[in-house]
Enzyme design. Structure first.
Site, PDB file in Angstrom:
ATOM      1  N   ARG A 231      19.045 -61.952 -56.697  1.00  0.00           N
ATOM      2  CA  ARG A 231      18.918 -62.872 -55.575  1.00  0.00           C
ATOM      3  C   ARG A 231      20.301 -63.161 -55.011  1.00  0.00           C
ATOM      4  O   ARG A 231      21.258 -63.350 -55.786  1.00  0.00           O
ATOM      5  CB  ARG A 231      18.288 -64.202 -56.032  1.00  0.00           C
ATOM      6  CG  ARG A 231      16.790 -64.157 -56.198  1.00  0.00           C
ATOM      7  CD  ARG A 231      16.051 -64.105 -54.859  1.00  0.00           C
ATOM      8  NE  ARG A 231      14.615 -64.086 -55.062  1.00  0.00           N
ATOM      9  CZ  ARG A 231      13.868 -62.970 -55.151  1.00  0.00           C
ATOM     10  NH1 ARG A 231      14.432 -61.782 -55.053  1.00  0.00           N
ATOM     11  NH2 ARG A 231      12.568 -63.043 -55.323  1.00  0.00           N
ATOM     12  N   GLU A 260      19.110 -64.105 -46.114  1.00  0.00           N
ATOM     13  CA  GLU A 260      18.451 -62.918 -45.550  1.00  0.00           C
ATOM     14  C   GLU A 260      17.530 -63.308 -44.393  1.00  0.00           C
ATOM     15  O   GLU A 260      16.887 -64.353 -44.457  1.00  0.00           O
ATOM     16  CB  GLU A 260      17.620 -62.232 -46.645  1.00  0.00           C
ATOM     17  CG  GLU A 260      18.491 -61.687 -47.753  1.00  0.00           C
ATOM     18  CD  GLU A 260      17.677 -61.160 -48.928  1.00  0.00           C
ATOM     19  OE1 GLU A 260      16.445 -61.034 -48.810  1.00  0.00           O
ATOM     20  OE2 GLU A 260      18.281 -60.882 -49.964  1.00  0.00           O
ATOM     21  N   HIS A 278      17.519 -55.438 -48.731  1.00  0.00           N
ATOM     22  CA  HIS A 278      16.543 -55.907 -49.729  1.00  0.00           C
ATOM     23  C   HIS A 278      15.354 -54.941 -49.832  1.00  0.00           C
ATOM     24  O   HIS A 278      14.219 -55.280 -49.466  1.00  0.00           O
ATOM     25  CB  HIS A 278      16.059 -57.326 -49.396  1.00  0.00           C
ATOM     26  CG  HIS A 278      15.429 -58.025 -50.570  1.00  0.00           C
ATOM     27  ND1 HIS A 278      15.481 -59.385 -50.763  1.00  0.00           N
ATOM     28  CD2 HIS A 278      14.723 -57.542 -51.622  1.00  0.00           C
ATOM     29  CE1 HIS A 278      14.840 -59.707 -51.875  1.00  0.00           C
ATOM     30  NE2 HIS A 278      14.370 -58.590 -52.409  1.00  0.00           N
TER      31      HIS A 278
HETATM   32  C1  8YV Z   1      10.415 -58.023 -52.468  1.00  0.00           C
HETATM   33  C2  8YV Z   1      11.473 -59.317 -54.430  1.00  0.00           C
HETATM   34  O1  8YV Z   1      11.407 -57.781 -51.544  1.00  0.00           O
HETATM   35  O2  8YV Z   1      10.076 -58.948 -56.260  1.00  0.00           O
HETATM   36  C3  8YV Z   1      10.855 -59.695 -55.724  1.00  0.00           C
HETATM   37  O3  8YV Z   1      11.160 -60.784 -56.212  1.00  0.00           O
HETATM   38  O4  8YV Z   1      12.321 -59.976 -53.924  1.00  0.00           O
HETATM   39  C4  8YV Z   1      11.064 -58.041 -53.772  1.00  0.00           C
HETATM   40  O5  8YV Z   1      10.401 -57.180 -54.595  1.00  0.00           O
HETATM   41  C5  8YV Z   1       9.554 -59.015 -51.847  1.00  0.00           C
HETATM   42  O6  8YV Z   1       9.010 -60.010 -52.595  1.00  0.00           O
HETATM   43  C6  8YV Z   1       8.488 -58.311 -51.006  1.00  0.00           C
HETATM   44  O7  8YV Z   1       8.519 -58.811 -49.758  1.00  0.00           O
END
Ligand code: 8YV
Length: 312
Positions: A231, A260, A278
């Site tokens: 993160r 982001e 991301h």
């Molecule tokens: C994805 C993420 O970008 O799994 C996570 O915590 O940050 C990522 O896999 C996101 O959640 C999909 O939009």
């Protein structure tokens, strides 16, 4: 059976929205121009939330949803969810672990390779026609170098295995020592001092905010590269930009950012940073598997069955 009303807090792919719409009445909070009006209209009926790993569901929003029963996160990270508050209010939370581990670890090891061998700069060099003027400068080998992993969870371990296959040594820092053969560093600063690559793979949230600060970057030093697939909040981005600009650290490979999709101009201008939007879990296979868990968790909950991947 009557469709349950759910609030959608993030832009989601069609292969997730289609099954969601088949089973629920989906209210698009993310794209709503007047979010307050949407909540005033439907807030009292909402029984579920669907959100992404990096989206936020603050208490102030949840308090406006008196019938909320479940939050289904399309991601493994659930730092955007006030989990303690949900637990205290009997709201279930689910996420999408395991199915994305390999893709995220692949992306982390790709960032290690791209930064150490300067592959992105080399690609630009050739496209710019510079090869005819001379060879691309030499880069650094991986074998024998130390990968220091911050947060040895499922993803951290998958990264460690990949980097060992490249001949790297592995050590880790986390809240506790684990039953693994890799060396444990209780002190993050000591790990940073020793590591050639410091790889952030820990959860986000208040507990890890700016864990990687100016002092850690100083300890990583000019031999070191920072990789972050976790993160953006874990890294003090301003301190990182200063460290990249001054050469305090050698480079960075980042898939995540503090705000982001906004990335500071100063970071985008750092030649020694490889920046990805991301995408670490962004493959057809993985995102579809994640979507299956989001839908499956909601279905299990509303059918009175055991949740597939409960957080609480
Ligand atoms: C994805 C993420 O970008 O799994 C996570 O915590 O940050 C990522 O896999 C996101 O959640 C999909 O939009």
């Amino acid at each position: 059976m009557e469709k349950t009303p759910v609030l959608v807090l993030a832009p989601l792919p069609d292969f997730l929205m289609e099954p969601l719409r088949a089973a629920h009445v989906c209210h698009d909070y993310f794209h709503a121009e007047d979010k307050d009006a949407l909540l005033a209209n439907v807030g009292a009926h909402i029984r579920g939330i669907v959100m992404a790993g990096h989206s936020m569901s603050p208490v102030a929003l949840l308090e406006k949803l008196p019938k909320l029963e479940i939050i289904s996160v399309f991601g493994v990270g659930y730092d955007g969810v006030p989990v303690d508050w949900c637990r205290a209010h009997g709201i279930r939370v689910t996420n999408t672990p395991d199915v994305l581990t390999e893709d995220v670890a692949d992306t982390a090891s790709a960032l290690v390779l791209m930064t150490s061998r300067r592959l992105i700069s080399a690609n630009r060099y050739l496209h710019a026609g510079s090869w005819t003027q001379g060879p691309f400068p030499l880069a650094h080998a991986l074998r024998g170098k130390l990968a220091g992993i911050v947060g040895l969870g499922r993803i951290g371990k998958a990264i460690a295995q990949r980097l060992e296959a490249h001949g790297m040594r592995v050590a880790y820092h986390g809240r506790a020592r684990q039953e693994v053969s890799w060396e444990y560093f209780e002190s993050l600063i000591e790990l940073a001092k020793t590591a050639d690559f410091l790889i952030v793979a820990c959860p986000g949230g208040a507990g890890t905010k700016h864990l990687i600060n100016a002092q850690v970057l100083e300890a990583l030093g000019a031999k070191g590269t920072l990789i972050n697939i976790a993160r953006g909040s874990v890294v003090d981005e301003m301190a990182l930009i200063a460290a990249l600009q001054s050469g305090t650290i050698r480079g960075a490979g980042l898939d995540v950012f503090e705000n982001e999709p906004l990335v500071p101009q100063a970071l985008m201008q750092c030649e020694n940073a490889v920046l990805l939007p991301h995408l670490s879990s962004g493959t057809h296979e993985t995102r579809r598997a994640m979507a299956g868990l989001v839908v499956g968790n909601l279905a299990a909950y509303f059918d009175g069955k055991t949740l597939l991947t409960p957080v609480c």
